[in-house]
Scaffold this motif. Structure first.
Motif, PDB file in Angstrom:
ATOM      1  N   ALA A  29     -22.871 -34.272 -98.682  1.00  0.00           N
ATOM      2  CA  ALA A  29     -21.593 -34.819 -99.125  1.00  0.00           C
ATOM      3  C   ALA A  29     -20.474 -34.332 -98.207  1.00  0.00           C
ATOM      4  N   ARG A  30     -19.546 -35.210 -97.926  1.00  0.00           N
ATOM      5  CA  ARG A  30     -18.431 -34.862 -97.038  1.00  0.00           C
ATOM      6  C   ARG A  30     -17.117 -35.139 -97.743  1.00  0.00           C
ATOM      7  N   THR A  31     -16.129 -34.346 -97.409  1.00  0.00           N
ATOM      8  CA  THR A  31     -14.825 -34.562 -98.013  1.00  0.00           C
ATOM      9  C   THR A  31     -14.152 -35.747 -97.354  1.00  0.00           C
ATOM     10  N   GLU A  32     -13.159 -36.291 -98.019  1.00  0.00           N
ATOM     11  CA  GLU A  32     -12.447 -37.453 -97.477  1.00  0.00           C
ATOM     12  C   GLU A  32     -11.749 -37.109 -96.164  1.00  0.00           C
ATOM     13  N   ALA A  33     -11.191 -35.915 -96.072  1.00  0.00           N
ATOM     14  CA  ALA A  33     -10.507 -35.496 -94.846  1.00  0.00           C
ATOM     15  C   ALA A  33     -11.498 -35.390 -93.683  1.00  0.00           C
ATOM     16  N   LEU A  34     -12.696 -34.863 -93.973  1.00  0.00           N
ATOM     17  CA  LEU A  34     -13.707 -34.747 -92.936  1.00  0.00           C
ATOM     18  C   LEU A  34     -14.172 -36.128 -92.491  1.00  0.00           C
ATOM     19  N   LEU A  35     -14.344 -37.046 -93.422  1.00  0.00           N
ATOM     20  CA  LEU A  35     -14.735 -38.416 -93.079  1.00  0.00           C
ATOM     21  C   LEU A  35     -13.680 -39.073 -92.201  1.00  0.00           C
ATOM     22  N   HIS A  36     -12.418 -38.866 -92.544  1.00  0.00           N
ATOM     23  CA  HIS A  36     -11.332 -39.441 -91.742  1.00  0.00           C
ATOM     24  C   HIS A  36     -11.368 -38.884 -90.319  1.00  0.00           C
ATOM     25  N   THR A  37     -11.594 -37.588 -90.196  1.00  0.00           N
ATOM     26  CA  THR A  37     -11.665 -36.955 -88.878  1.00  0.00           C
ATOM     27  C   THR A  37     -12.853 -37.491 -88.077  1.00  0.00           C
ATOM     28  N   LEU A  38     -13.995 -37.650 -88.750  1.00  0.00           N
ATOM     29  CA  LEU A  38     -15.174 -38.179 -88.062  1.00  0.00           C
ATOM     30  C   LEU A  38     -14.956 -39.612 -87.607  1.00  0.00           C
ATOM     31  N   LYS A  39     -14.352 -40.419 -88.458  1.00  0.00           N
ATOM     32  CA  LYS A  39     -14.094 -41.816 -88.094  1.00  0.00           C
ATOM     33  C   LYS A  39     -13.152 -41.898 -86.903  1.00  0.00           C
ATOM     34  N   ARG A  40     -12.110 -41.082 -86.932  1.00  0.00           N
ATOM     35  CA  ARG A  40     -11.156 -41.061 -85.813  1.00  0.00           C
ATOM     36  C   ARG A  40     -11.845 -40.629 -84.524  1.00  0.00           C
ATOM     37  N   SER A  41     -12.691 -39.607 -84.615  1.00  0.00           N
ATOM     38  CA  SER A  41     -13.409 -39.112 -83.439  1.00  0.00           C
ATOM     39  C   SER A  41     -14.343 -40.191 -82.880  1.00  0.00           C
ATOM     40  N   ARG A  42     -15.055 -40.880 -83.763  1.00  0.00           N
ATOM     41  CA  ARG A  42     -15.945 -41.949 -83.315  1.00  0.00           C
ATOM     42  C   ARG A  42     -15.166 -43.084 -82.670  1.00  0.00           C
ATOM     43  N   ARG A  43     -14.016 -43.425 -83.222  1.00  0.00           N
ATOM     44  CA  ARG A  43     -13.198 -44.505 -82.676  1.00  0.00           C
ATOM     45  C   ARG A  43     -12.690 -44.123 -81.299  1.00  0.00           C
ATOM     46  N   VAL A  44     -12.244 -42.880 -81.130  1.00  0.00           N
ATOM     47  CA  VAL A  44     -11.745 -42.409 -79.830  1.00  0.00           C
ATOM     48  C   VAL A  44     -12.869 -42.481 -78.791  1.00  0.00           C
ATOM     49  N   LYS A  45     -14.087 -42.053 -79.190  1.00  0.00           N
ATOM     50  CA  LYS A  45     -15.221 -42.101 -78.263  1.00  0.00           C
ATOM     51  C   LYS A  45     -15.578 -43.550 -77.914  1.00  0.00           C
TER      52      LYS A  45
END
Length: 100
Positions: A29-45
């Motif tokens: 399980a991941r927190t909403e803040a962590l999910l947002h950070t992961l999504k942003r990181s994936r988008r940047v990549k």
């Protein structure tokens, strides 16, 4: 003769609570803040990969333009014009060789 109890959860009574299995690895399980950070990181990549892909494509088209005869020399062909011109130029050279 007594009935045997099922060894696994397959024959358990309907409605009986099942033991929950603990998730491991990527499924935690991941927190909403962590999910947002992961999504942003994936988008940047992904943006970086797309930018590099376009730089390589544009460099290849520039190299192709440099070997195609154009009149006048300062005319820059668009991407599609470059590809069409290269196709027609190769066809014309092939026809010249075939007829010679």
């Amino acid at each position: 003769m007594p009935a045997e109890a099922p060894s696994s959860g397959e024959g358990a009574e309907p409605g009986a609570p099942r033991e929950r299995r603990r998730r491991r690895g990527r499924a935690r399980a991941r927190t909403e803040a962590l999910l947002h950070t992961l999504k942003r990181s994936r988008r940047v990549k992904a943006n970086d990969r797309e930018r590099n892909r376009m730089h390589h494509l544009n460099a290849a088209l520039d190299e192709l333009r440099s070997v195609l005869p154009t009149f006048p020399d300062d005319t820059k062909l668009t991407k599609i014009e470059t590809l069409r011109f290269a196709y027609n130029y190769i066809w014309a050279l092939s026809e010249t060789l075939r007829l010679a």
